[in-house]
Scaffold this active site. Sequence first.
Site, PDB file in Angstrom:
ATOM      1  N   LYS A  48       0.829  -1.208   0.000  1.00 32.08           N
ATOM      2  CA  LYS A  48       0.000   0.000   0.000  1.00 32.08           C
ATOM      3  C   LYS A  48       0.861   1.254   0.000  1.00 32.08           C
ATOM      4  CE  LYS A  48      -4.003   1.832   2.618  1.00 32.08           C
ATOM      5  NZ  LYS A  48      -4.833   1.588   3.830  1.00 32.08           N
ATOM      6  N   SER A  56      -9.450   1.144   2.937  1.00 36.86           N
ATOM      7  CA  SER A  56      -8.658   2.001   2.078  1.00 36.86           C
ATOM      8  C   SER A  56      -7.508   1.305   1.362  1.00 36.86           C
ATOM      9  CB  SER A  56      -8.089   3.169   2.894  1.00 36.86           C
ATOM     10  OG  SER A  56      -7.218   2.700   3.931  1.00 36.86           O
ATOM     11  N   SER A  85      -9.706  -1.353   6.992  1.00 36.54           N
ATOM     12  CA  SER A  85      -9.112  -1.112   5.673  1.00 36.54           C
ATOM     13  C   SER A  85      -8.273  -2.246   5.112  1.00 36.54           C
ATOM     14  CB  SER A  85      -8.280   0.172   5.706  1.00 36.54           C
ATOM     15  OG  SER A  85      -9.112   1.296   5.828  1.00 36.54           O
TER      16      SER A  85
END
Length: 480
Positions: free
Chosen positions: A81, A161, A185
């Site tokens: 990420k 996310s 997330s």
Amino acid sequence: MDGASVRKSGERRSATECLAAIRAGETSAVAAVEAALAEIAAWSGLNAVAHSNAAAALQAAGAVDAGDINGPLAGLPIVVKDNIQVAGLPAAAATPGLQDAIATADAPVLAKLIEAGAIVVATTNMHELAFGISGYNPTYQTGADMGVRNPYDLTRFAAGSSSGTGALVGSGAVTAGLGTDTGGSVRLPAAINGISGLRPTIGRYPGQGLIPISRTRDTAGAIAATVTDIELLDRVITGDAEIIPASLSGLKLGLGAEFLAGLDADVQAVWDGVKAQLEAAGVEFETLDVAQIFELNHQVSFPLCFGEAGDHLRDYLATHVPAKTIEDVVAAMASPDVRATYEAFVLPGKMPTPDGKLVETAPIYRHAIEVARPALIDAYRKVFAESGVAAVIFPTTPQVAAKQGPEASAPEVFGSFIRNADPSSSAGIPGLSVAAGLGPVTGLPVGIELDGPAGSDRKLIAIGMAIESLLGRTSLPVSK
């Protein structure tokens, strides 16, 4: 692969199987990395990539094949990420103002994987600054339509996310990656993309090198094709001993009405099937009173995020990007929803009330951190101690993937999708999302979450491995 509709086809390959093939000489690390890069390029319609690491990845793969890099993950392509520092790449959290913030070292949690031989092939797109779950963000776009897309249906979101990591692992382009989890997330993208995701007990993974929202809630987490892969990644990060699947016969799991209310037709159907299979395998279910947990979480969740987001980002910038202020970052934001949140609430230190008024965040935050969160932690402790359940089990999200677009960032969508994953996030206890199959109406993935007591991560994983063995893997998506 730029079509909008997909069909299930083919067995999902695991990271463990990829590694076994490399060790057996059936393929090479270079070939594995080349295949991952080719698949990522073929899935450009997902908008899942932040920054490619192709040259460095191929160099590392060559070193693995030459015997210069060894370890339990040697040759495994992974994605990371965009808010986790990867040496030599921007640590940008998918926001324009941090695109020049090149990391000088790997975040310690990532360093553990790289030391074991994992190879970062790309960083991944995400909801801007991790402040949302839709992944609708114009910062990175490789496909025709904005926002990170779901590999099972490109008109739908991949959740967030950790949107890009979930989408790429879900597509089968890679078998493992890292995300971060503040309120769901890691687990939401795992569920929505047909794979597995672990939010560890808070503090169990090193937290340095992550762009923060709330250090009280933030943690890195693993996303992988299977729970067995999660076991391996978690073992590498923590140094814990290898475990085997738990026995389901006589296992006690808890059910809470608040977790099971308002499920859509697909989630309800898959949940009913999972529950029936678990009962047939000998699992014993106990109904729990979790109303206090949900009530206390309302006093903790948003106050912690709004109360810490500004100061914690300022601290990060002062340490890692001293040339930038939080005002610089906000001024360059690309996502209207995130910009509005920072301008209206985070920067001025305000919070919205249910009736739409703005109030000072500070006293509400103090109550959350000093009173409500300790009470929430205690409420969870009592539920587990008094019931004797090993974990609470429920659908990770009440709905299958929402349509992608500006409306996916609406507050009501956010609230609905985080409802089940958020309370354990506030309490800092571990949560594991396990792929549970495809909905009979939409053909979209559904995930089942297990939340356990603080520190029970390995036991939770062992239960997840057993459930995964019972349910089987969710089939790979293939575009039409």
